[in-house]
Design an enzyme around this catalytic site. Structure first.
Site: not given
Ligand code: GLP
Length: 270
Positions: A148, A143, A72, A141
């Site tokens: 989402e 995702h 992304d 959440d």
């Molecule tokens: C963002 C990214 C996800 C990631 C999530 C959790 O939303 N788009 O790909 O998994 O954050 O991030 P973290 O690993 O910092 O908790």
């Protein structure tokens, strides 16, 4: 779905690293038969990226014939912005390994036609024969990528509006300024991730405990897009003890027992 329970973030990262490295080694990629990785940003994969850099420096793995597709990217953030996912990937990983820049694919959140950008991204994945191993983290959440709650479990690469919760959580990377966080992103779809031959998701920390219990014990639901992995023929969740906080004791013991010979990263032969 496999669930690999590790003691802490360091051992979760080590296990994930060795899994990736063992897959690369056994694929023995060449220019005509490259190995294709799907890659995430966020704090979850940082330890793994550092370990992969170390294995590269030790001459144990090479990224010469690896092709990557990131999950992304924010819409409207300049590529050179320190919090763009382009910057994240080059600063934390790509600049320190021997990957060929032309083999790196990251969605362009500044493309003049975002819909076309997403369609072309899907086409590029298809053109290289699909993704061999999609790595990821998970949001609190549930995702995956930026899919989402409410995202179709068959979704493809597209533009998504971020939830207020995600924007607030991600504001920690923008000097806690919620207004600085982009409100939309381009993201691969759940369906895009599900098409990968294998998926490995890292889940660390108590704030991911609800997402983990939904992923492992919950019903498949668009409310928790990570639950789609239950339908994947080859998916692995690697988690740490704090993330297991809400699992039923029986679930926890079951996976500890069934994976007892696989928990040591040294069992993943290089
Ligand atoms: C963002 C990214 C996800 C990631 C999530 C959790 O939303 N788009 O790909 O998994 O954050 O991030 P973290 O690993 O910092 O908790």
């Amino acid at each position: 779905m496999r669930l690999i329970i590790q003691e802490n973030y360091a051992s979760l990262s080590k296990w994930s690293t060795y899994y990736v490295a063992s897959k690369i080694r056994s694929a023995n990629p060449t220019p005509s038969k490259p190995f294709v990785l799907g890659l995430p940003t966020g704090s979850s994969p940082l330890g793994m990226y550092q370990n992969l850099i170390d294995l590269y420096r030790e001459g144990i793995i090479s990224f010469e014939n690896i092709i990557t597709f990131n999950m992304d990217e924010y819409v409207g953030l300049p590529e050179e912005h320190p919090q763009s996912y382009h910057s994240f990937m080059w600063n934390n990983f790509f600049s320190q390994i021997n990957i060929k820049p032309e083999n790196v694919h990251i969605l362009n959140g500044n493309a003049p036609d975002l819909k076309q950008e997403c369609e072309q991204y899907e086409a590029k994945i298809k053109a290289v024969g699909g993704i061999d191993l999609f790595l990821g983290g998970v949001g609190a959440d549930g995702h995956i990528a930026f899919n989402e709650p409410g995202s179709s479990l068959f979704s493809r690469t597209r533009i998504k509006t971020l939830t207020t919760d995600t924007i607030i959580l991600n504001s920690r990377f923008f000097d806690d300024e919620v207004d600085q966080v982009p409100k939309t992103a381009l993201t691969v779809g759940v369906g895009t991730i599900m098409d990968a031959k294998e998926v490995l998701i890292m889940v660390s920390g108590y704030n991911k405990a609800e997402a983990l219990v939904q992923a492992v014990e919950g019903a498949v639901s668009q409310k928790w897009t990570i639950t789609a992995l239950q339908m994947h023929p080859k998916s692995i969740i690697v988690c740490d003890e704090p993330a297991c906080d809400k699992l039923q004791l029986g679930t926890y013991k079951y996976f500890k027992d069934i994976e007892k010979n696989n928990l040591d990263y040294r069992s993943l032969l290089l």
